[in-house]
Enzyme design. Sequence first.
Site, PDB file in Angstrom:
ATOM      1  N   GLU A 125       0.861  -1.359  -0.253  1.00 53.71           N
ATOM      2  CA  GLU A 125       0.312  -0.230   0.080  1.00 53.71           C
ATOM      3  C   GLU A 125       0.884   1.155   0.484  1.00 53.71           C
ATOM      4  O   GLU A 125       2.015   1.551   0.847  1.00 53.71           O
ATOM      5  CB  GLU A 125      -1.067  -0.203   1.594  1.00 53.71           C
ATOM      6  CG  GLU A 125      -0.240   0.486   2.406  1.00 53.71           C
ATOM      7  CD  GLU A 125      -0.972  -0.226   3.737  1.00 53.71           C
ATOM      8  OE1 GLU A 125      -0.615  -1.833   4.105  1.00 53.71           O
ATOM      9  OE2 GLU A 125      -0.849   0.459   4.965  1.00 53.71           O
ATOM     10  N   LYS A 127       2.794   4.765   0.749  1.00 51.78           N
ATOM     11  CA  LYS A 127       3.721   5.367   2.601  1.00 51.78           C
ATOM     12  C   LYS A 127       2.813   6.577   1.664  1.00 51.78           C
ATOM     13  O   LYS A 127       3.574   7.348   1.895  1.00 51.78           O
ATOM     14  CB  LYS A 127       5.142   4.692   2.772  1.00 51.78           C
ATOM     15  CG  LYS A 127       5.185   5.628   3.489  1.00 51.78           C
ATOM     16  CD  LYS A 127       6.822   4.609   3.978  1.00 51.78           C
ATOM     17  CE  LYS A 127       6.899   5.193   5.003  1.00 51.78           C
ATOM     18  NZ  LYS A 127       7.462   6.735   5.582  1.00 51.78           N
ATOM     19  N   ASP A 129       2.179  10.306   2.916  1.00 47.34           N
ATOM     20  CA  ASP A 129       3.921  11.392   3.282  1.00 47.34           C
ATOM     21  C   ASP A 129       2.776  12.112   4.454  1.00 47.34           C
ATOM     22  O   ASP A 129       2.658  13.498   4.055  1.00 47.34           O
ATOM     23  CB  ASP A 129       4.572  11.658   2.180  1.00 47.34           C
ATOM     24  CG  ASP A 129       5.641  12.789   2.943  1.00 47.34           C
ATOM     25  OD1 ASP A 129       6.036  11.887   4.372  1.00 47.34           O
ATOM     26  OD2 ASP A 129       6.331  13.164   1.987  1.00 47.34           O
ATOM     27  N   ARG A 148       2.857  10.785  17.360  1.00 52.41           N
ATOM     28  CA  ARG A 148       3.720   9.184  17.354  1.00 52.41           C
ATOM     29  C   ARG A 148       4.841   9.580  18.788  1.00 52.41           C
ATOM     30  O   ARG A 148       5.122   8.666  19.549  1.00 52.41           O
ATOM     31  CB  ARG A 148       4.546   8.816  16.454  1.00 52.41           C
ATOM     32  CG  ARG A 148       5.215   7.845  16.329  1.00 52.41           C
ATOM     33  CD  ARG A 148       5.748   7.205  15.753  1.00 52.41           C
ATOM     34  NE  ARG A 148       7.309   7.813  15.066  1.00 52.41           N
ATOM     35  CZ  ARG A 148       8.035   6.922  15.192  1.00 52.41           C
ATOM     36  NH1 ARG A 148       7.932   5.721  15.554  1.00 52.41           N
ATOM     37  NH2 ARG A 148       8.944   7.311  14.919  1.00 52.41           N
ATOM     38  N   TYR A 235      -4.647   2.132   8.285  1.00 50.48           N
ATOM     39  CA  TYR A 235      -3.865   1.258   7.450  1.00 50.48           C
ATOM     40  C   TYR A 235      -3.272   0.251   8.762  1.00 50.48           C
ATOM     41  O   TYR A 235      -2.383  -0.272   8.485  1.00 50.48           O
ATOM     42  CB  TYR A 235      -2.536   2.131   6.856  1.00 50.48           C
ATOM     43  CG  TYR A 235      -1.836   2.958   7.684  1.00 50.48           C
ATOM     44  CD1 TYR A 235      -0.728   2.596   8.899  1.00 50.48           C
ATOM     45  CD2 TYR A 235      -1.767   4.049   7.277  1.00 50.48           C
ATOM     46  CE1 TYR A 235      -0.405   3.316   9.733  1.00 50.48           C
ATOM     47  CE2 TYR A 235      -0.224   4.482   7.960  1.00 50.48           C
ATOM     48  CZ  TYR A 235       0.129   5.010   8.868  1.00 50.48           C
ATOM     49  OH  TYR A 235       0.809   5.703   9.743  1.00 50.48           O
ATOM     50  N   LYS A 323      11.366   2.669  -0.541  1.00 53.99           N
ATOM     51  CA  LYS A 323      10.988   3.907  -1.141  1.00 53.99           C
ATOM     52  C   LYS A 323      10.634   4.602  -2.397  1.00 53.99           C
ATOM     53  O   LYS A 323      11.659   4.146  -3.080  1.00 53.99           O
ATOM     54  CB  LYS A 323      12.160   4.847   0.088  1.00 53.99           C
ATOM     55  CG  LYS A 323      11.959   4.935   1.375  1.00 53.99           C
ATOM     56  CD  LYS A 323      10.756   5.195   2.654  1.00 53.99           C
ATOM     57  CE  LYS A 323      10.927   6.522   2.075  1.00 53.99           C
ATOM     58  NZ  LYS A 323      11.152   7.430   3.373  1.00 53.99           N
ATOM     59  N   CYS A 427      42.262  20.158  15.829  1.00 53.69           N
ATOM     60  CA  CYS A 427      40.540  20.634  15.803  1.00 53.69           C
ATOM     61  C   CYS A 427      40.253  22.173  15.913  1.00 53.69           C
ATOM     62  O   CYS A 427      41.220  22.791  16.198  1.00 53.69           O
ATOM     63  CB  CYS A 427      40.147  19.469  17.757  1.00 53.69           C
ATOM     64  SG  CYS A 427      38.878  19.978  17.784  1.00 53.69           S
ATOM     65  N   CYS A 430      39.085  22.927  19.813  1.00 53.46           N
ATOM     66  CA  CYS A 430      40.371  23.266  20.241  1.00 53.46           C
ATOM     67  C   CYS A 430      41.634  23.502  20.192  1.00 53.46           C
ATOM     68  O   CYS A 430      42.089  23.877  21.099  1.00 53.46           O
ATOM     69  CB  CYS A 430      40.045  21.987  21.562  1.00 53.46           C
ATOM     70  SG  CYS A 430      40.619  20.558  21.303  1.00 53.46           S
ATOM     71  N   CYS A 445      39.093  14.807  17.575  1.00 56.60           N
ATOM     72  CA  CYS A 445      39.896  15.593  17.790  1.00 56.60           C
ATOM     73  C   CYS A 445      40.339  15.450  19.356  1.00 56.60           C
ATOM     74  O   CYS A 445      39.427  13.560  20.400  1.00 56.60           O
ATOM     75  CB  CYS A 445      38.634  16.511  18.675  1.00 56.60           C
ATOM     76  SG  CYS A 445      39.481  17.622  19.797  1.00 56.60           S
ATOM     77  N   CYS A 451      38.030  20.353  25.468  1.00 62.68           N
ATOM     78  CA  CYS A 451      37.095  20.525  23.498  1.00 62.68           C
ATOM     79  C   CYS A 451      36.012  21.403  23.809  1.00 62.68           C
ATOM     80  O   CYS A 451      34.934  20.291  24.729  1.00 62.68           O
ATOM     81  CB  CYS A 451      37.117  19.789  22.858  1.00 62.68           C
ATOM     82  SG  CYS A 451      36.172  20.236  21.760  1.00 62.68           S
TER      83      CYS A 451
HETATM   84  S1  IVH Z   1       3.285   0.498   9.052  1.00 63.13           S
HETATM   85  C1  IVH Z   1       4.178  -1.069  13.224  1.00 63.13           C
HETATM   86  N1  IVH Z   1       1.564   1.980   6.489  1.00 63.13           N
HETATM   87  O1  IVH Z   1       5.273   5.974   8.058  1.00 63.13           O
HETATM   88  C2  IVH Z   1       4.073   0.076  11.208  1.00 63.13           C
HETATM   89  N2  IVH Z   1       2.803   3.318   8.332  1.00 63.13           N
HETATM   90  O2  IVH Z   1       7.878   5.115   8.982  1.00 63.13           O
HETATM   91  C3  IVH Z   1       3.186   0.865  11.453  1.00 63.13           C
HETATM   92  N3  IVH Z   1       3.154   5.347   7.432  1.00 63.13           N
HETATM   93  O3  IVH Z   1       5.472   5.672  11.459  1.00 63.13           O
HETATM   94  C4  IVH Z   1       3.789   1.591  10.444  1.00 63.13           C
HETATM   95  N4  IVH Z   1       2.331   5.213   5.414  1.00 63.13           N
HETATM   96  O4  IVH Z   1       3.461   7.040  10.130  1.00 63.13           O
HETATM   97  C5  IVH Z   1       2.501   2.272   7.867  1.00 63.13           C
HETATM   98  N5  IVH Z   1       0.441   3.125   4.757  1.00 63.13           N
HETATM   99  C6  IVH Z   1       1.641   2.867   5.792  1.00 63.13           C
HETATM  100  C7  IVH Z   1       2.136   4.355   5.913  1.00 63.13           C
HETATM  101  C8  IVH Z   1       2.892   4.139   7.425  1.00 63.13           C
HETATM  102  C9  IVH Z   1       2.561   5.942   6.175  1.00 63.13           C
HETATM  103  C10 IVH Z   1       4.370   5.982   7.656  1.00 63.13           C
HETATM  104  C11 IVH Z   1       4.141   6.192   9.721  1.00 63.13           C
HETATM  105  C12 IVH Z   1       5.097   5.482  10.530  1.00 63.13           C
HETATM  106  C13 IVH Z   1       5.794   5.729   9.316  1.00 63.13           C
HETATM  107  C14 IVH Z   1       7.267   4.477   9.090  1.00 63.13           C
END
Ligand code: IVH
Length: 706
Positions: A125, A127, A129, A148, A235, A323, A427, A430, A445, A451
């Site tokens: 799925e 990710k 942002d 979080r 999610y 990513k 350094c 210092c 250093c 320092c």
């Molecule tokens: S699962 C234990 N699913 O990405 C796993 N995270 O880099 C829980 N995020 O902190 C996360 N889309 O804020 C999951 N489809 C998705 C997501 C997702 C965005 C974010 C989330 C997490 C961060 C991790």
Amino acid sequence: MTDGIAVEQMTEEQARTELLRLSRALARADRAYHGQDAPEISDATYDALKRRNAEIEARFPTIKRPDSPSDRVGAAPGETFAKVRHAVRMLSLSNAFTSEEVAEFDDQIRKFLNFGSEHIDYTAEPKIDGLSLSLRYEHGSLVQAATRGDGEEGENVTANARTIADIPQTLTNAPDILEVRGEVYMSHADFAALNTAQAKKGDKSFANPRNAAAGSLRQLDATITAARPLRFFAYSWGALSDPLAATQYEAVARLSALGFQTNPLTKLCKGIDALLDHYRMIELQRATLGYDIDGVVYKVNDLGLQSRLGFRSTTPRWAIAHKFPAELAWTRLEKIEIQVGRTGALSPVARLTPVTVGGVVVSNATLHNEDYIAGRDSKGALIRQGRDIREGDWVQVYRAGDVIPKIADIDPDRRIASEPYVFPEKCPVCGSDAIREEGDSVRRCTGGLICAAQGMERLKHFVSRGAFDIEGLGAKQIEAFWSDPILPVKTPADIFTLAARDAANPLQKLKNRDGYGEVSANKMFAAIDQRRTIPLARLIFALGIRHVGESTANLLARHYGTWEAFESAMTAATTGKGAAWEDLMTIDGVGAVLAASLVTAFHHPTERAAIDALVEQLNVQPADRPVGNSPVAGKTVVFTGTLERMTRAEAKARAESLGAKVAGSVSAKTDFLVAGPGAGSKATKAAALGVTVLDEDEWLTMTAVP
Ligand code: IVH
């Protein structure tokens, strides 16, 4: 009915019922007012309900609801958000940038589970942002929303979350306890409109939709959040009283059935080829989705397998974020500056002509170390085909995730400098010699605590998030106090004597200084005082000893239990030999380099004096006793021989999740030796020491999850 009863005549039971009724009525009124812009009750009625609620809470303070309307919109905004401890930690994800790394992820899972050639089912799925949010529902009502934070403790943003249209206030047919987790985000269209409106009002605009979403959610005045177009995709989940389903895919479908938005591009994929196909499909749609995504998240579908796979210290083994490639931009490297870190490492930083990369203005990039600048990696192999980096060069920068931008390449045709960059051997702070030890890519250093940079960086680390995390005392304040003529702070202990020194000082008081007032100075002193009580693991991490990160600090805290035990073990230990050293080395995850670094720190007179002075100011809490009532909780276990029913990695992870310590060698402190076929010298030693020896079946029975 309780609404007619006078507050002073109420029983506690009636008060409870009435608080629930008022909370619902006020939440409904808030929604109508903010969400739909259509008030259902008059302001006077609203105020009367709110007053009645406050009167009941004043008479029965112990039954104030966690979602009390007094803490919601309309109430005077507090100065900060209250902290919330997550019932189940909120984790992050490890990243993959290439298909090879995805294949490795799948391989590791198979090895861990001892899977044959069969495909593993995954979900894939987008990710999103944005920023993650945990929503807690009790008996179908939203009672709490938390960011979080550091994963263990977030901020209570319940009032703000209630204003988001995608977030249901009530659920039907949901488990009694349900924590829904997902991402708050802003669409491209809403982001553009918000920035136009901000500009019209003369307010600052946001760099990207994520910042806009974060800035909008974290408003102390929730009426501002209400006016911002935030959205939410669910999610995942935290605490649950009943399972949602047997698979990730069905669990997400259940969240959707409960009324949450779930991402329509979530797909069930058999094996990694299907994952990679879906990744490419999502990448093609990325530009037209209407909201930012920065990759694709893969999760093992079977929740039973997820639970067998478990977690590393901050990430699950059963999920990964694949990513998208980072965006690139060309700019000029104006200057190379050397920063000195808390362990004395000289880190070169590129100061760049500011350039926008992926929606963010970048003006610095890391240059890692002198080999990297010269065009070689740590093993001496050429990078950038051996092209070095010089001041004045045109460089191509990229951002991968949230980390510091990096340099991908340089343009040799536009070079002005005729000589390569010369890395300093002193350094820059210092003036001490900066030396490179054999096999180390970093020059350090040698000034130690003389320092200023090392001292100051250590203090910044000391007050940082995973360490003492003192509100109102961050990196900026540390820099100012460091060279303060009246209230200098040179060591951690000095932080805890600040208030007393300020009180005793006849000269200018902190409250009368620029940037402070009575309230802010007292608040900072109170925040410092609050941290005098500190968990052992945080203290160990805060000391800033080389190689001791957060997860090592946790291991050490769990192993020794108390500061006194830890401190006397470190005092007794000598590098390379003796019982205390051997005991330190039995901790799985502690190697000789790390152990030597700890022992050196505790035997260094200045460092030791600073540690002792600090601890004198503190009340160190013993490490949490291992969770649960499993017979292995708190016990030390060693595995040997071949395990047939689960891999060594899974056995170890299971033992740790039940609160056991897993050691690599048998000693008098070992409680159980789990011996499979082929066990050798460890079994003999265990027998000699009278340690209980279990076979794999006995071990499995003992650790069976009820
Ligand atoms: S699962 C234990 N699913 O990405 C796993 N995270 O880099 C829980 N995020 O902190 C996360 N889309 O804020 C999951 N489809 C998705 C997501 C997702 C965005 C974010 C989330 C997490 C961060 C991790």
